[in-house]
Scaffold this motif. Structure first.
Motif, PDB file in Angstrom:
ATOM      1  N   ILE A 111      12.744  30.582 -33.922  1.00 61.22           N
ATOM      2  CA  ILE A 111      13.222  29.203 -33.923  1.00 61.22           C
ATOM      3  C   ILE A 111      13.087  28.603 -35.320  1.00 61.22           C
ATOM      4  O   ILE A 111      13.983  27.923 -35.809  1.00 61.22           O
ATOM      5  N   ASP A 112      11.991  28.910 -36.003  1.00 57.86           N
ATOM      6  CA  ASP A 112      11.722  28.322 -37.318  1.00 57.86           C
ATOM      7  C   ASP A 112      11.951  29.262 -38.497  1.00 57.86           C
ATOM      8  O   ASP A 112      11.673  28.889 -39.631  1.00 57.86           O
ATOM      9  N   HIS A 113      12.419  30.482 -38.219  1.00 56.18           N
ATOM     10  CA  HIS A 113      12.590  31.471 -39.292  1.00 56.18           C
ATOM     11  C   HIS A 113      13.892  32.254 -39.086  1.00 56.18           C
ATOM     12  O   HIS A 113      14.222  32.588 -37.953  1.00 56.18           O
ATOM     13  N   PRO A 114      14.595  32.593 -40.170  1.00 53.12           N
ATOM     14  CA  PRO A 114      15.824  33.385 -40.014  1.00 53.12           C
ATOM     15  C   PRO A 114      15.551  34.842 -39.625  1.00 53.12           C
ATOM     16  O   PRO A 114      16.396  35.498 -39.042  1.00 53.12           O
ATOM     17  N   PHE A 115      14.361  35.327 -39.952  1.00 59.11           N
ATOM     18  CA  PHE A 115      13.946  36.659 -39.519  1.00 59.11           C
ATOM     19  C   PHE A 115      12.434  36.673 -39.373  1.00 59.11           C
ATOM     20  O   PHE A 115      11.733  35.850 -39.959  1.00 59.11           O
ATOM     21  N   VAL A 116      11.954  37.614 -38.559  1.00 57.84           N
ATOM     22  CA  VAL A 116      10.515  37.797 -38.390  1.00 57.84           C
ATOM     23  C   VAL A 116      10.233  39.287 -38.585  1.00 57.84           C
ATOM     24  O   VAL A 116      10.955  40.143 -38.078  1.00 57.84           O
ATOM     25  N   CYS A 117       9.183  39.580 -39.336  1.00 56.98           N
ATOM     26  CA  CYS A 117       8.817  40.962 -39.617  1.00 56.98           C
ATOM     27  C   CYS A 117       8.093  41.592 -38.430  1.00 56.98           C
ATOM     28  O   CYS A 117       7.354  40.924 -37.712  1.00 56.98           O
ATOM     29  N   VAL A 118       8.338  42.881 -38.265  1.00 59.90           N
ATOM     30  CA  VAL A 118       7.687  43.673 -37.224  1.00 59.90           C
ATOM     31  C   VAL A 118       6.688  44.583 -37.934  1.00 59.90           C
ATOM     32  O   VAL A 118       7.049  45.286 -38.886  1.00 59.90           O
ATOM     33  N   THR A 119       5.435  44.533 -37.487  1.00 54.28           N
ATOM     34  CA  THR A 119       4.391  45.333 -38.118  1.00 54.28           C
ATOM     35  C   THR A 119       3.708  46.229 -37.093  1.00 54.28           C
ATOM     36  O   THR A 119       3.689  45.934 -35.904  1.00 54.28           O
ATOM     37  N   GLY A 120       3.128  47.319 -37.600  1.00 53.27           N
ATOM     38  CA  GLY A 120       2.369  48.237 -36.762  1.00 53.27           C
ATOM     39  C   GLY A 120       0.912  47.825 -36.692  1.00 53.27           C
ATOM     40  O   GLY A 120       0.509  46.775 -37.209  1.00 53.27           O
ATOM     41  N   GLU A 121       0.126  48.665 -36.078  1.00 52.91           N
ATOM     42  CA  GLU A 121      -1.300  48.371 -35.856  1.00 52.91           C
ATOM     43  C   GLU A 121      -2.081  48.151 -37.150  1.00 52.91           C
ATOM     44  O   GLU A 121      -2.991  47.341 -37.196  1.00 52.91           O
ATOM     45  N   ASP A 122      -1.748  48.875 -38.196  1.00 53.98           N
ATOM     46  CA  ASP A 122      -2.462  48.748 -39.468  1.00 53.98           C
ATOM     47  C   ASP A 122      -1.729  47.846 -40.471  1.00 53.98           C
ATOM     48  O   ASP A 122      -1.981  47.915 -41.671  1.00 53.98           O
ATOM     49  N   GLY A 123      -0.806  47.040 -39.966  1.00 49.50           N
ATOM     50  CA  GLY A 123      -0.068  46.130 -40.833  1.00 49.50           C
ATOM     51  C   GLY A 123       1.116  46.761 -41.534  1.00 49.50           C
ATOM     52  O   GLY A 123       1.770  46.101 -42.358  1.00 49.50           O
ATOM     53  N   GLU A 124       1.417  48.033 -41.211  1.00 50.94           N
ATOM     54  CA  GLU A 124       2.551  48.680 -41.864  1.00 50.94           C
ATOM     55  C   GLU A 124       3.851  48.004 -41.430  1.00 50.94           C
ATOM     56  O   GLU A 124       3.998  47.555 -40.295  1.00 50.94           O
ATOM     57  N   PHE A 125       4.772  47.907 -42.357  1.00 51.69           N
ATOM     58  CA  PHE A 125       6.044  47.236 -42.147  1.00 51.69           C
ATOM     59  C   PHE A 125       6.988  48.158 -41.399  1.00 51.69           C
ATOM     60  O   PHE A 125       7.349  49.218 -41.892  1.00 51.69           O
ATOM     61  N   ASP A 126       7.396  47.748 -40.185  1.00 49.52           N
ATOM     62  CA  ASP A 126       8.288  48.567 -39.358  1.00 49.52           C
ATOM     63  C   ASP A 126       9.736  48.102 -39.402  1.00 49.52           C
ATOM     64  O   ASP A 126      10.648  48.871 -39.109  1.00 49.52           O
ATOM     65  N   GLY A 127       9.963  46.824 -39.736  1.00 50.66           N
ATOM     66  CA  GLY A 127      11.322  46.305 -39.779  1.00 50.66           C
ATOM     67  C   GLY A 127      11.335  44.804 -39.554  1.00 50.66           C
ATOM     68  O   GLY A 127      10.304  44.144 -39.670  1.00 50.66           O
ATOM     69  N   ILE A 128      12.519  44.285 -39.212  1.00 54.76           N
ATOM     70  CA  ILE A 128      12.665  42.854 -38.944  1.00 54.76           C
ATOM     71  C   ILE A 128      13.505  42.632 -37.691  1.00 54.76           C
ATOM     72  O   ILE A 128      14.315  43.477 -37.316  1.00 54.76           O
ATOM     73  N   VAL A 129      13.302  41.485 -37.079  1.00 54.86           N
ATOM     74  CA  VAL A 129      14.198  40.990 -36.036  1.00 54.86           C
ATOM     75  C   VAL A 129      14.819  39.730 -36.613  1.00 54.86           C
ATOM     76  O   VAL A 129      14.120  38.866 -37.148  1.00 54.86           O
ATOM     77  N   THR A 130      16.142  39.643 -36.517  1.00 60.88           N
ATOM     78  CA  THR A 130      16.844  38.495 -37.090  1.00 60.88           C
ATOM     79  C   THR A 130      17.274  37.508 -36.009  1.00 60.88           C
ATOM     80  O   THR A 130      17.464  37.878 -34.850  1.00 60.88           O
TER      81      THR A 130
END
Length: 148
Positions: A111-130
């Motif tokens: 609602i407040d962001h054009p995309f949100v990052c998807v992270t794994g258990e250790d904070g690794e960057f997995d992707g985004i949802v737009t």
């Protein structure tokens, strides 16, 4: 019928909606702001994720943040951007999602962001949802329920 469509969307997981990390433009936290601005201009995005050298999500950098940093008293001081690291200016207070979160979880954060990052258990960057992906699913559900 509308209830079935609503339940179908609620069962969708972030993993089904996300753009994988390999396809997402990003910058490293140690990069100079000059590099980040070039990435943003070349891609046409207003903001991108910031990752550390271990590819863990650290924050988001935007054109606005960079231009605010370059703003001097009377003019833009673009030459300063090569001396300032992304990590000193990036937004760190950014919501994230996990792959097993639901469509509704993503909807609320977008609602407040054009995309949100998807992270794994250790904070690794997995992707985004737009926001675009969420709206496409809402539109699809609406049209499917209307045609039934």
């Amino acid at each position: 019928m509308l209830q079935m469509e609503r339940e179908k969307n609620e069962l969708l997981l972030v993993e089904d909606l996300m753009i994988p990390s390999e396809k997402v433009a990003h910058v490293q936290s140690g990069n100079p702001l000059e590099h980040a601005l070039l990435v943003l201009i070349k891609t046409g995005y207003s903001s991108v994720p910031v990752l550390n050298p271990q590819f863990q999500f650290e924050g988001v950098i935007s054109k606005t943040k960079i231009l605010e940093e370059a703003l001097g008293l009377e003019q833009f001081e673009m030459n300063r951007l090569s001396d300032i690291a992304v990590q000193t200016v990036m937004d760190q207070d950014i919501p994230c999602l996990k792959k097993d979160h639901t469509f509704i979880d993503a909807l609320h954060k977008l609602i407040d962001h054009p995309f949100v990052c998807v992270t794994g258990e250790d904070g690794e960057f997995d992707g985004i949802v737009t926001r675009r992906e969420i709206l496409k699913n809402v539109s699809k559900s609406y049209h499917e329920s209307k045609n039934k």
